[in-house]
Design a protein around this motif. Structure first.
Motif, PDB file in Angstrom:
ATOM      1  N   MET A   1      94.163-120.202 -18.839  1.00 38.98           N
ATOM      2  CA  MET A   1      93.197-120.724 -17.867  1.00 38.98           C
ATOM      3  C   MET A   1      91.831-120.077 -18.039  1.00 38.98           C
ATOM      4  O   MET A   1      90.808-120.766 -18.111  1.00 38.98           O
ATOM      5  CB  MET A   1      93.696-120.481 -16.438  1.00 38.98           C
ATOM      6  N   LEU A   2      91.809-118.756 -18.094  1.00 39.14           N
ATOM      7  CA  LEU A   2      90.528-118.055 -18.206  1.00 39.14           C
ATOM      8  C   LEU A   2      89.853-118.339 -19.544  1.00 39.14           C
ATOM      9  O   LEU A   2      88.622-118.453 -19.612  1.00 39.14           O
ATOM     10  CB  LEU A   2      90.728-116.556 -17.990  1.00 39.14           C
TER      11      LEU A   2
ATOM     12  N   LEU B   1      88.149-121.614 -19.128  1.00 43.73           N
ATOM     13  CA  LEU B   1      86.952-121.541 -18.282  1.00 43.73           C
ATOM     14  C   LEU B   1      85.793-120.820 -18.972  1.00 43.73           C
ATOM     15  O   LEU B   1      84.628-121.016 -18.602  1.00 43.73           O
ATOM     16  CB  LEU B   1      87.281-120.823 -16.970  1.00 43.73           C
ATOM     17  N   SER B   2      86.091-120.005 -19.956  1.00 47.98           N
ATOM     18  CA  SER B   2      85.098-119.163 -20.625  1.00 47.98           C
ATOM     19  C   SER B   2      83.925-119.971 -21.178  1.00 47.98           C
ATOM     20  O   SER B   2      84.111-120.936 -21.925  1.00 47.98           O
ATOM     21  CB  SER B   2      85.778-118.396 -21.764  1.00 47.98           C
ATOM     22  N   GLY B   3      82.709-119.571 -20.778  1.00 44.58           N
ATOM     23  CA  GLY B   3      81.497-120.188 -21.295  1.00 44.58           C
ATOM     24  C   GLY B   3      81.213-121.586 -20.773  1.00 44.58           C
ATOM     25  O   GLY B   3      80.342-122.277 -21.285  1.00 44.58           O
ATOM     26  N   LYS B   4      81.928-122.009 -19.747  1.00 40.29           N
ATOM     27  CA  LYS B   4      81.781-123.367 -19.215  1.00 40.29           C
ATOM     28  C   LYS B   4      81.518-123.331 -17.710  1.00 40.29           C
ATOM     29  O   LYS B   4      81.688-122.313 -17.060  1.00 40.29           O
ATOM     30  CB  LYS B   4      83.071-124.168 -19.432  1.00 40.29           C
TER      31      LYS B   4
ATOM     32  N   LEU C   1      83.733-115.217 -22.241  1.00 37.86           N
ATOM     33  CA  LEU C   1      84.618-114.071 -22.034  1.00 37.86           C
ATOM     34  C   LEU C   1      85.335-113.731 -23.334  1.00 37.86           C
ATOM     35  O   LEU C   1      85.799-114.627 -24.038  1.00 37.86           O
ATOM     36  CB  LEU C   1      85.667-114.400 -20.967  1.00 37.86           C
ATOM     37  N   SER C   2      85.456-112.452 -23.612  1.00 40.21           N
ATOM     38  CA  SER C   2      86.215-112.037 -24.791  1.00 40.21           C
ATOM     39  C   SER C   2      87.700-111.978 -24.426  1.00 40.21           C
ATOM     40  O   SER C   2      88.054-111.783 -23.254  1.00 40.21           O
ATOM     41  CB  SER C   2      85.750-110.659 -25.271  1.00 40.21           C
TER      42      SER C   2
ATOM     43  N   ARG D   1      92.256-110.139 -20.937  1.00 38.28           N
ATOM     44  CA  ARG D   1      93.504-109.356 -20.827  1.00 38.28           C
ATOM     45  C   ARG D   1      93.353-108.198 -19.834  1.00 38.28           C
ATOM     46  O   ARG D   1      94.262-107.917 -19.053  1.00 38.28           O
ATOM     47  CB  ARG D   1      93.922-108.833 -22.202  1.00 38.28           C
ATOM     48  N   THR D   2      92.208-107.530 -19.887  1.00 34.55           N
ATOM     49  CA  THR D   2      91.968-106.414 -18.969  1.00 34.55           C
ATOM     50  C   THR D   2      91.954-106.904 -17.527  1.00 34.55           C
ATOM     51  O   THR D   2      92.539-106.278 -16.637  1.00 34.55           O
ATOM     52  CB  THR D   2      90.641-105.703 -19.318  1.00 34.55           C
ATOM     53  N   TYR D   3      91.296-108.028 -17.304  1.00 37.69           N
ATOM     54  CA  TYR D   3      91.250-108.597 -15.953  1.00 37.69           C
ATOM     55  C   TYR D   3      92.655-108.974 -15.479  1.00 37.69           C
ATOM     56  O   TYR D   3      93.046-108.656 -14.356  1.00 37.69           O
ATOM     57  CB  TYR D   3      90.320-109.812 -15.919  1.00 37.69           C
ATOM     58  N   ILE D   4      93.404-109.624 -16.324  1.00 35.46           N
ATOM     59  CA  ILE D   4      94.763-110.030 -15.948  1.00 35.46           C
ATOM     60  C   ILE D   4      95.611-108.806 -15.615  1.00 35.46           C
ATOM     61  O   ILE D   4      96.395-108.817 -14.661  1.00 35.46           O
ATOM     62  CB  ILE D   4      95.406-110.889 -17.057  1.00 35.46           C
TER      63      ILE D   4
END
Length: 189
Positions: free
Chosen positions: A86-87, A90-93, A125-126, A131-134
């Motif tokens: 999902m993330l 969403l990245s860059g959009k 998002l990288s 992964r860190t956020y999750i």
């Protein structure tokens, strides 16, 4: 309130609204071909109806929040892999956050449903950031796998629309709906 959402509870608490939290037990599915906004409105209404069966009087507030990106509906992630997908999507959009709200007046046997749409713009998002956020645990119980009010805020470049809608309850819209039912939260009635 037909919800166990801590974010919705925090918003109502901040306004001084007295309520009882009773989560609706139902399958929040969408029908094939159903438009996202209409689906969220239907689910919010179904939540209100389900909880209203437990009460003889009063108002029931129910809400349903979904994220839509490139025509794809993103609900709550099923697991960490789903959150990552999902993330990444969403990245860059930009995407839309749709929250449908239903106020069911048990005494009048009436329901009112409205929805709010906010456009959210994510920076790129990288995979490491995702992964860190999750791993923080914050992603797992939120539509679109992020919380704008927490660590997920670092992903957001800007929004067009109601911030509280993205949190999960468009407060100004709820205020108007309650006011039409004779409840003025500014006077804390």
């Amino acid at each position: 309130m037909a919800s166990a959402s801590p974010r919705r509870q925090d918003l109502l608490d901040a306004l001084g609204i007295k309520y009882k939290s009773v989560p609706a037990e139902l399958d929040e599915h969408f029908f094939p071909g159903e438009l996202p906004r209409k689906a969220a409105e239907r689910v919010a209404r179904e939540k209100a109806e389900a909880v209203a069966r437990n009460f003889e009087h009063g108002l029931i507030l129910a809400a349903d929040t979904i994220v839509v990106c490139d025509g794809k509906v993103l609900g709550k992630p099923q697991d960490e892999d789903d959150a990552f997908l999902m993330l990444s999507h969403l990245s860059g959009k930009s995407h839309e956050v749709i929250t449908a709200v239903c106020i069911k007046d048990i005494d009048q046997a009436e329901s009112e449903v409205e929805s709010e749409v906010t456009r959210v713009y994510f920076r790129s998002l990288s995979p490491m950031e995702i992964r860190t956020y999750i791993s923080s645990g914050e992603a797992m119980d939120k539509a679109g796998a992020y919380g704008i009010q927490g660590l997920g805020s670092v992903f957001v470049e800007r929004i067009d629309g109601c911030y509280f809608n993205v949190v999960g309850l468009p407060i100004s819209r709820v205020y108007g709906m309650l006011a039409r039912r004779g409840t003025n939260i500014l006077r804390n009635e």
